[in-house]
Design an enzyme around this catalytic site. Structure first.
Site, mmCIF file in Angstrom:
data_model
loop_
_atom_site.group_PDB
_atom_site.id
_atom_site.type_symbol
_atom_site.label_atom_id
_atom_site.label_comp_id
_atom_site.label_asym_id
_atom_site.label_seq_id
_atom_site.Cartn_x
_atom_site.Cartn_y
_atom_site.Cartn_z
ATOM 1 N N SER A 126 12.722 25.561 18.013
ATOM 2 C CA SER A 126 12.981 24.151 17.761
ATOM 3 C C SER A 126 12.048 23.198 18.496
ATOM 4 C CB SER A 126 14.433 23.818 18.088
ATOM 5 O OG SER A 126 14.780 24.284 19.366
ATOM 6 N N HIS A 139 16.157 25.409 11.681
ATOM 7 C CA HIS A 139 15.005 24.616 11.242
ATOM 8 C C HIS A 139 14.285 25.224 10.042
ATOM 9 C CE1 HIS A 139 15.363 21.979 14.706
ATOM 10 N NE2 HIS A 139 15.694 23.071 15.377
ATOM 11 N N LYS A 166 20.672 19.422 9.601
ATOM 12 C CA LYS A 166 19.220 19.198 9.656
ATOM 13 C C LYS A 166 18.716 18.996 8.225
ATOM 14 C CE LYS A 166 19.025 20.788 14.289
ATOM 15 N NZ LYS A 166 19.325 21.899 15.153
HETATM 16 C C1 LIG Z 1 20.299 22.041 16.271
HETATM 17 C C2 LIG Z 1 20.345 23.488 16.599
HETATM 18 C C3 LIG Z 1 21.562 24.134 16.818
HETATM 19 C C4 LIG Z 1 22.855 23.390 16.950
HETATM 20 O O1 LIG Z 1 23.317 22.966 15.723
HETATM 21 P P1 LIG Z 1 24.338 21.740 15.688
HETATM 22 O O2 LIG Z 1 24.901 21.797 14.324
HETATM 23 O O3 LIG Z 1 23.513 20.535 15.925
HETATM 24 O O4 LIG Z 1 25.347 21.995 16.758
HETATM 25 C C5 LIG Z 1 21.560 25.497 16.983
HETATM 26 N N1 LIG Z 1 20.405 26.198 16.976
HETATM 27 C C6 LIG Z 1 19.212 25.592 16.807
HETATM 28 C C7 LIG Z 1 17.977 26.421 16.810
HETATM 29 C C8 LIG Z 1 19.147 24.221 16.622
HETATM 30 O O5 LIG Z 1 17.972 23.627 16.484
#
Ligand SMILES: *Cc1c(COP(=O)(O)O)cnc(C)c1O
Length: 384
Positions: A178, A206, A236
């Site tokens: 990320s 992602h 996302k």
């Molecule tokens: C954003 C993210 C999460 C957490 O997800 P949320 O729905 O925001 O709690 C978990 N793993 C990765 C790699 C992320 O980028």
């Protein structure tokens, strides 16, 4: 931390340029945002396909709210598992080519669910050093032996797997990292998981919606099998909220029965599941979003490498520029802000010490002009 020590501790954070503050957003998530009362072109969200404020998602959510109300009101196992949740789970499973899927309120909760339900004391979990914090927290909470291998170092991973006495083993990785935008070698990880009889758990927060034909990293790379557990978030690229796990029906049944972060929490508002269904349809029907995103990624990389600004090995919408010192990264972010561009400076502990960076993220919704404007400013700000 005692109450009387808080002010000194907060001051120390400030002195280390690690103090964090929230900024008030006064518009929907999009490329043009008003933040703290000023307008910006934003390169900061994970709304990679530009769906978070899409009229069709809004409409689906609105209609579903009229049909289902606002709150879920109960956990899934008590009286909170609505027909629209079930429909979204079936659609997600089909989309990813797996037997079953399970919705969660967040990716954080999904990671906790999978890891703590499968490994415990006497078991072992193997995790990439750059995994997301939510995976690390889950590993710690599981009480399994928690071994972290150097980023993408499969040799080290294999040594750890070969020497573990643990009966149940689980390999956990981000498919797309990320803060760096690079990817895990999934095919090779699957080979190791099969060789050493380990679960392979992939967090595709992602990659989902972005990679391959939108169905994410695992489908793009043709991964399959009973040991493979796929997780992606829905906040996302999907533009909604929450997350899902896609796997065998047995694994999903196990999670429903044992995952504490699934059982002991209120179901997501049912209207969000209706928005997820529309999002899946747009991901499948509108490949132009991924194409536009890809064009922006290529243009950004071409433009910055022309002036020798070093980039990470990333083909994804996450395109960080490593700066090094916290102070320097903050200064650059402030200069971009001054020029009307919202780009976050990411500092430790989110990234390793000495690797503070500007984390540019691209969206299909950015116009070529917005991107060129940003690139001009970045180049200008970084010229010595
Ligand atoms: C954003 C993210 C999460 C957490 O997800 P949320 O729905 O925001 O709690 C978990 N793993 C990765 C790699 C992320 O980028």
């Amino acid at each position: 931390m005692r109450s009387q020590d808080l002010s000194a501790a907060l001051l120390e954070l400030q002195q280390q340029h690690r103090f964090r503050q929230r900024h008030i957003v006064e518009t929907p998530q999009s490329c043009e945002m008003i933040i703290d009362g000023k307008s910006y072109i934003a390169f900061a969200s994970n709304d990679y396909l530009g769906l978070a404020n899409h009229p069709q998602l809004i409409e689906a959510g609105r209609e579903a709210m009229l049909r289902w109300g606002v709150g879920g009101g109960a956990s899934h196992l008590v009286a909170g598992h609505f027909a629209i949740h079930e429909e979204a789970e079936e659609a997600l499973a089909a989309f990813c080519g797996r037997e079953a899927a399970l919705l969660f309120s967040s990716g954080y909760a999904a990671n906790q669910a999978v890891i703590t339900s499968l490994v415990g004391r006497g078991d072992a979990v193997f995790a990439d050093k750059l995994n997301h914090a939510s995976l690390n927290d889950a590993c710690l909470l599981s009480r399994a032996t928690f071994r972290r291998f150097r980023h993408n170092d499969l040799q080290q991973l294999e040594q750890l797997l070969a020497s573990t006495p643990a009966r149940t083993r689980l390999i956990a990785v981000d498919a797309v990292y990320s803060m760096d935008g690079d990817e895990a070698p999934l095919k090779k990880l699957q080979y190791l998981a099969d060789k050493y009889d380990a679960w392979l758990y992939i967090d595709d927060a992602h990659g989902f919606g972005v990679l391959g034909d939108g169905r994410g990293s695992a489908v793009e790379q043709g991964l399959h099998g009973e040991r493979l557990i796929y997780m992606a978030t829905l906040g996302k690229a999907a533009g909604v909220s929450g997350a899902f796990v896609a796997a065998s029906s047995q694994l999903i049944a196990w999670l429903v029965n044992t995952a504490r972060s699934y059982i002991f929490t209120t179901a997501q508002p049912p209207a969000l599941a209706a928005a997820v269904l529309v999002s899946l349809r747009l991901m499948a029907d509108e490949p132009w979003r991924r194409q536009r995103l890809q064009q922006s990624v290529s243009r950004l990389r071409e433009s910055l490498s022309e002036v020798n600004i070093p980039l990470m090995a990333s083909r994804t919408p996450i395109q960080p520029i490593i700066i090094g010192r916290n102070e320097q990264a903050l200064l650059l972010a402030a200069q971009l802000k001054e020029r009307g561009f919202w780009v976050p400076a990411i500092r430790p502990p989110t990234v390793p010490e000495g690797t503070a960076r500007l984390r540019l993220t691209l969206s299909a919704a950015h116009t070529p002009d917005q991107l060129e404007g940003l690139l001009d400013c970045v180049v200008e700000a970084m010229q010595p």
